[in-house]
Design a protein around this motif. Structure first.
Motif, mmCIF file in Angstrom:
data_model
loop_
_atom_site.group_PDB
_atom_site.id
_atom_site.type_symbol
_atom_site.label_atom_id
_atom_site.label_comp_id
_atom_site.label_asym_id
_atom_site.label_seq_id
_atom_site.Cartn_x
_atom_site.Cartn_y
_atom_site.Cartn_z
ATOM 1 N N ALA B 247 0.886 -1.160 -0.088
ATOM 2 C CA ALA B 247 0.103 0.070 0.138
ATOM 3 C C ALA B 247 0.858 1.220 -0.019
ATOM 4 O O ALA B 247 0.452 2.433 0.339
ATOM 5 C CB ALA B 247 -0.863 0.168 0.991
ATOM 6 N N SER B 248 2.142 0.974 -0.532
ATOM 7 C CA SER B 248 2.847 2.557 -0.801
ATOM 8 C C SER B 248 2.161 3.183 -1.679
ATOM 9 O O SER B 248 2.615 4.562 -1.809
ATOM 10 C CB SER B 248 4.415 2.169 -1.108
ATOM 11 O OG SER B 248 4.377 1.253 -1.947
ATOM 12 N N GLY B 249 1.518 2.788 -2.729
ATOM 13 C CA GLY B 249 1.139 3.531 -3.833
ATOM 14 C C GLY B 249 0.104 4.566 -3.536
ATOM 15 O O GLY B 249 0.245 5.879 -3.829
ATOM 16 N N PRO B 250 -0.906 4.143 -2.744
ATOM 17 C CA PRO B 250 -1.776 5.219 -2.366
ATOM 18 C C PRO B 250 -1.076 6.239 -1.306
ATOM 19 O O PRO B 250 -1.565 7.452 -1.272
ATOM 20 C CB PRO B 250 -3.011 4.389 -1.262
ATOM 21 C CG PRO B 250 -2.819 3.101 -1.963
ATOM 22 C CD PRO B 250 -1.474 2.831 -2.336
ATOM 23 N N SER B 251 -0.139 5.866 -0.439
ATOM 24 C CA SER B 251 0.369 6.806 0.473
ATOM 25 C C SER B 251 1.341 7.716 -0.586
ATOM 26 O O SER B 251 1.302 8.865 -0.206
ATOM 27 C CB SER B 251 1.313 6.057 1.425
ATOM 28 O OG SER B 251 0.701 5.460 2.081
ATOM 29 N N ASN B 252 1.741 7.193 -1.649
ATOM 30 C CA ASN B 252 2.664 8.337 -2.430
ATOM 31 C C ASN B 252 1.599 9.254 -3.078
ATOM 32 O O ASN B 252 1.987 10.435 -3.207
ATOM 33 C CB ASN B 252 3.258 7.493 -3.489
ATOM 34 C CG ASN B 252 4.525 6.694 -3.262
ATOM 35 O OD1 ASN B 252 5.103 7.243 -2.159
ATOM 36 N ND2 ASN B 252 5.183 5.862 -3.766
ATOM 37 N N SER B 253 0.501 8.926 -3.460
ATOM 38 C CA SER B 253 -0.655 9.787 -4.135
ATOM 39 C C SER B 253 -0.666 10.683 -2.882
ATOM 40 O O SER B 253 -0.971 11.815 -3.310
ATOM 41 C CB SER B 253 -1.945 9.066 -4.494
ATOM 42 O OG SER B 253 -1.625 7.962 -5.470
ATOM 43 N N ILE B 254 -1.089 10.238 -1.714
ATOM 44 C CA ILE B 254 -1.370 11.171 -0.733
ATOM 45 C C ILE B 254 -0.263 12.383 -0.407
ATOM 46 O O ILE B 254 -0.560 13.472 -0.202
ATOM 47 C CB ILE B 254 -1.939 10.481 0.616
ATOM 48 C CG1 ILE B 254 -3.279 9.729 0.515
ATOM 49 C CG2 ILE B 254 -2.307 11.384 1.796
ATOM 50 C CD1 ILE B 254 -3.067 8.655 1.632
ATOM 51 N N LYS B 255 0.758 11.854 -0.272
ATOM 52 C CA LYS B 255 1.862 12.739 -0.154
ATOM 53 C C LYS B 255 2.153 13.530 -1.405
ATOM 54 O O LYS B 255 2.333 14.889 -1.067
ATOM 55 C CB LYS B 255 3.281 12.068 -0.210
ATOM 56 C CG LYS B 255 3.040 11.338 1.317
ATOM 57 C CD LYS B 255 4.483 11.789 2.373
ATOM 58 C CE LYS B 255 5.140 12.925 1.791
ATOM 59 N NZ LYS B 255 6.638 13.050 2.572
ATOM 60 N N GLY B 256 2.032 12.939 -2.506
ATOM 61 C CA GLY B 256 2.283 13.913 -3.782
ATOM 62 C C GLY B 256 1.016 14.983 -3.923
ATOM 63 O O GLY B 256 1.653 16.014 -4.233
ATOM 64 N N ALA B 257 0.144 14.716 -3.579
ATOM 65 C CA ALA B 257 -1.175 15.555 -3.557
ATOM 66 C C ALA B 257 -0.939 16.702 -2.622
ATOM 67 O O ALA B 257 -1.114 17.810 -2.715
ATOM 68 C CB ALA B 257 -2.389 14.986 -3.145
ATOM 69 N N ALA B 258 -0.532 16.242 -1.475
ATOM 70 C CA ALA B 258 -0.071 17.484 -0.557
ATOM 71 C C ALA B 258 0.883 18.333 -0.905
ATOM 72 O O ALA B 258 0.477 19.525 -0.703
ATOM 73 C CB ALA B 258 0.366 16.736 0.814
#
Lengths: 353, 509
Positions: B247-258
């Motif tokens: 589940a690093s993918g969704p975390s990357n999206s969240i961080k990238g969006a931030a």
């Protein structure tokens, strides 16, 4: 003759979380224990209350202590062996069967583990028809049945025997022994004869709980089949808009507010102490303990616990009439709204609708 | 410059950020069955646009481990050791695992005497002899070991001793201990630890193939894997904690969006091809889930981002039988052949967006009524809206960042104070990979019998900083980003569970 196997255990756990009315401990660990026990020892025989001989003794069993300890220090499985030995030595005869004292939550499944490990049948009855937090809160107390002689055992092989003057003292002593045993223990108490079971317990609750679980698993419209099986009332459908919750003295205490969806207007507030106890619609009480107030997920009709409820959840609120025994004067003294500190007079849910 | 790659179900995305954190090159390529091939292709494409020498770090968010569990492939034969008897015998290790997954790791289990009570006292002395016998017998069959002891988050002593014994017998085999992986909840922690142990060969192989690929591209850069808390670990560290890549993918999206939207606290909505992931940002990092998370059909309780997945994406199929329905079926990566806008025959959510002029893609305006298109998008928005509400923890409106290729579907989010669709929203996940920091984390139960609260927090902080350094953080930049104190309910005595996380920038090698 009815038997309990893996599929019944699965449905029982689902049903027990509904009858847990938000509390009662997560039946998951108990469910897995029961499944392993049945895998190892074979299915469990179910006795109807009328099949228990008048002079035979039945010892209900349960888990006592902190649910969080149960999830970490899982029991050994045959703790009850020692507890039963202690009771049988005292009574001078063998116990005929075990049964559940609490149909809601984790204690629906623990007696199955005991039954499978000890090779005993289980009686299709219980002492609450739901979940409550304390030992004396059972219908046999109304009938004057003593919780003691009671035996309590841990996984190491320790067992203690308790004899008290009333069921409130039983609660006190067994809590502190449970702590010494590491925060969770297996108990056998409220030993009853066949006649006492017939007079003072809630009949058919084991099979009923399984039916409740099955109605959710199989129902094309789970909510409708759940209402049908429980003879419950669909009190409200809404979105959780506020949750306040604190953990004090071992209790999860707080309230949740829901705002109506679809055909339901207004707001409903649910007050809980481990279990859901009072539901108010726009300030007016629409259901109260000891009637069952269950919160279920609007999509799956699975129960939502008081620990798990969150802002934004869509939930249906179901009110289920409690057993008639709870509606007596003595019953309401034990578990009515005033016992839990609410300035509310109990009225049966069907009269409030 | 930093190169970030993130593998999704439908696409593999890559970006290069320059020294000022500006996106200088990006790409989106289809995810391949052999995940490494897609990663190579994406890297090659972005690298070709910049000076290779300037790339100092490569961050990879990959699904190798997730796929290995889903497909039950390449997992290690694992010795699953539980310490706790006579307690816990009522549920055997791996009891609720699907049969095929249990077989895939060899089904070698034992429960030996030992473990602790909630207050840290021993249940029984540790049965060292039983551990020796068990591991010596399995020595030639197993590649990895998982050790879980009752209440090890309170007292890890028996796990540590068992680890020493295993080290003596097995020499170089990797050993996973549960107090480093999960928290209270024996079965869930044991499951996570056994999965971690079984994934070691997968992460080793992945490390090797990615290192080779980077060498082949002629890059001389440090390589890091993305973890599911939105931070990085170097290859040595990853070898011990492969489960943290799940589940690093969704975390990357969240961080990238931030990063792209400059929102620190709020909700991130990542609309992909088949599903929409909705997560929450807390102090710039993904909020963690507080409940057990299911992986490959097993319940686990290790750190995972708090996510809601809704079956709505750009490829979601729209059906009309009286009412309009959207999803859960999707054409996924076949959008460019099957959807109406691309001369196909399937009415998808993207077609509705094209019809309403919200997106300019495809070859023609699809032959659907404006009414149907509006209804389809309203339905999609409604479901996403519901997910956003579930992720919020309070009544007030919150800022929302909208990212992902499918975010063209969303016109409006009701409970948002602001909706931000930042530049490069399509590759927010790869940006998230590239900007990641390095963290260290402690999640343990501390006794307050002989120590003050401050001493305990200090001790936790020291341990977390130590972990962050080991994972590759520059000590000068490490700071505490999260501290939670959770009193243990239902129990007497003074114990507190401390969750503490520190993060810092990558050390330049």
């Amino acid at each position: 003759m009815m038997e309990i196997g893996p599929e019944e255990i699965e449905d029982l756990a689902t049903g027990a979380s509904i009858l847990g009315t938000g509390g009662g401990g997560d039946p998951r660990v108990g469910k897995l224990m029961a499944k392993q026990a049945v895998e190892e020892h074979g299915p469990i025989e179910v006795l109807k209350p009328e099949e228990v001989p008048s002079d035979a003794f039945v010892a209900p069993t349960a888990m006592m202590g902190a649910p969080v300890v149960l999830t970490e220090k899982i029991p050994k499985g045959d703790e009850a062996l020692k507890a039963f030995q202690a009771l049988e030595d005292y009574l001078g005869e063998k116990c005929h069967a075990t049964m559940s004292i609490e149909a809601g939550g984790v204690n629906s499944t623990i007696p199955l583990v005991v039954a499978a490990n000890l090779g005993l049948p289980i009686v299709d009855a219980d002492g609450m028809g739901r979940a409550f937090p304390e030992i004396q809160m059972v219908t046999p107390t109304i009938g004057g049945v003593s919780a003691t002689p009671m035996a309590i055992a841990d996984e190491k092989g320790n067992a203690a025997f308790i004899e008290t003057i009333d069921n409130f003292w039983t609660e006190k002593f067994s809590r502190s022994i449970t702590m010494e045993m590491g925060g969770s223990a297996i108990i056998a108490l409220y030993v009853m004869s066949g006649d006492e079971i017939r007079d003072y317990t809630i009949h058919g609750s084991l099979t009923h709980t399984i039916e409740v679980g099955k109605s959710i698993r199989e129902g094309e419209n789970p909510l409708e089949s759940l209402l049908e099986v429980t003879e419950g009332f669909h009190l409200f459908r809404g979105k959780v808009i506020d949750v306040r919750r604190e953990i004090t003295g071992g209790f999860v205490k707080g309230e949740a507010k829901l705002s109506g969806l679809g055909e339901f207007d207004g707001e409903v507030e649910i007050e809980f102490q481990n279990e859901n106890l009072i539901a108010r619609k726009d300030g007016e009480v629409i259901a109260s303990v000891p009637d069952l107030i269950c919160l279920v997920d609007s999509e799956t009709s699975r129960s939502i616990t008081t620990e798990g409820i969150k802002y934004g959840y869509r939930a249906d609120i179901i009110g289920i009439p409690c057993d008639e025994k709870w509606r007596t004067e003595r019953g309401l003294e034990l578990v009515g709204p005033r016992y839990f500190g609410y300035d509310v007079d109990y009225e049966p849910i069907e009269e409030r609708i | 410059m930093r190169l970030g790659v993130d593998v999704g179900g439908t696409n593999t995305d890559a970006v290069i950020l320059d020294e000022k954190d500006d996106v200088v090159s990006w790409t989106k390529t289809p995810t391949t069955d052999d995940v490494t091939e897609g990663i190579k292709k994406a890297m090659k494409s972005v690298v070709s646009e910049v000076e290779k020498d300037r790339i100092t770090h490569v961050m990879v968010g990959t699904t190798h481990c997730t796929n290995a569990i889903a497909e039950r492939k390449n997992l290690a034969e694992t010795a699953v050791l539980r310490i706790g008897a006579p307690a816990t015998l009522a549920i055997k290790p791996l009891f609720e695992w699907p049969e095929d997954l249990r077989k895939a790791i060899g089904n070698h289990t034992i429960i030996v005497e030992g473990g602790h009570e909630f207050d840290g006292e021993e249940i029984k002395n540790l049965d060292e002899e039983a551990i020796r016998t068990f591991l010596t017998e399995l020595k030639d069959e197993i590649e990895s070991v998982s050790i879980t002891s009752v209440f090890s988050p309170v007292n890890p002593e028996h796990e540590e001793r068992a680890q020493e014994i295993a080290r003596e017998i097995l020499k170089d085999s990797p050993i996973s201990v549960s107090n480093e992986i999960g928290s209270i909840g024996l079965l869930e922690r044991e499951n996570a630890t056994a999965l971690n142990a079984a994934l070691v060969p997968v992460i080793e192989r992945t490390s090797k193939s990615i290192t080779d690929a980077i060498n082949d591209l002629g890059l001389n850069a440090g390589i890091y894997f993305c973890q599911n808390d939105g931070t990085l670990m170097d290859l040595d560290y990853a070898r011990n904690y492969p489960v943290l890549t799940l589940a690093s993918g969704p975390s990357n999206s969240i961080k990238g969006a931030a990063f792209l939207s400059e929102i620190k606290d709020g909700i991130v909505v990542d609309v992909g091809g088949t599903t929409t992931d909705i997560g929450a940002l807390k102090n710039g990092f993904p909020r963690e889930s507080s409940s057990a998370v299911e992986i490959g059909g097993i319940k686990t309780n290790f750190r995972m981002p708090d996510l809601i997945s809704v079956a709505i994406g750009g490829g979601s199929i729209v059906k009309k039988d009286g009412k309009i329905r959207v999803g859960p079926e999707s054409v996924g990566k076949d959008l460019p052949n099957k959807s109406l806008s691309f001369n196909g025959t399937t009415f998808t959510a993207t077609d509705a967006a094209v019809r309403l002029g919200l997106a300019d893609i495809g070859e023609k305006s699809p032959d659907i009524s404006e009414e149907d298109a509006k209804e389809a998008l309203s339905k999609a928005e409604e479901e996403i809206q519901e997910g956003v509400e579930k992720m919020k923890t309070e009544r007030s409106k919150v800022p929302v960042a909208l990212v992902g290729g499918g975010s063209i579907l969303v016109r409006h989010v009701e409970e948002a104070s602001t909706v931000d669709k930042p530049e490069h929203y399509e590759v927010a996940n790869a940006v998230g990979a590239a900007i990641s920091q390095v963290s260290g984390e402690v999640d343990k139960v501390f006794s307050l019998e002989n120590k003050t609260r401050e001493e305990v927090i200090e001790e936790a902080e020291e341990r977390a900083i130590d972990k962050a350094k080991k994972a590759g953080a520059d000590p000068k930049t490490i700071e505490t980003v999260n501290l939670e104190e959770i009193p243990l309910a239902y129990l007497p005595g003074n114990a507190v569970r401390i969750k503490l996380k520190v993060a810092g920038n990558l050390k330049i090698k």
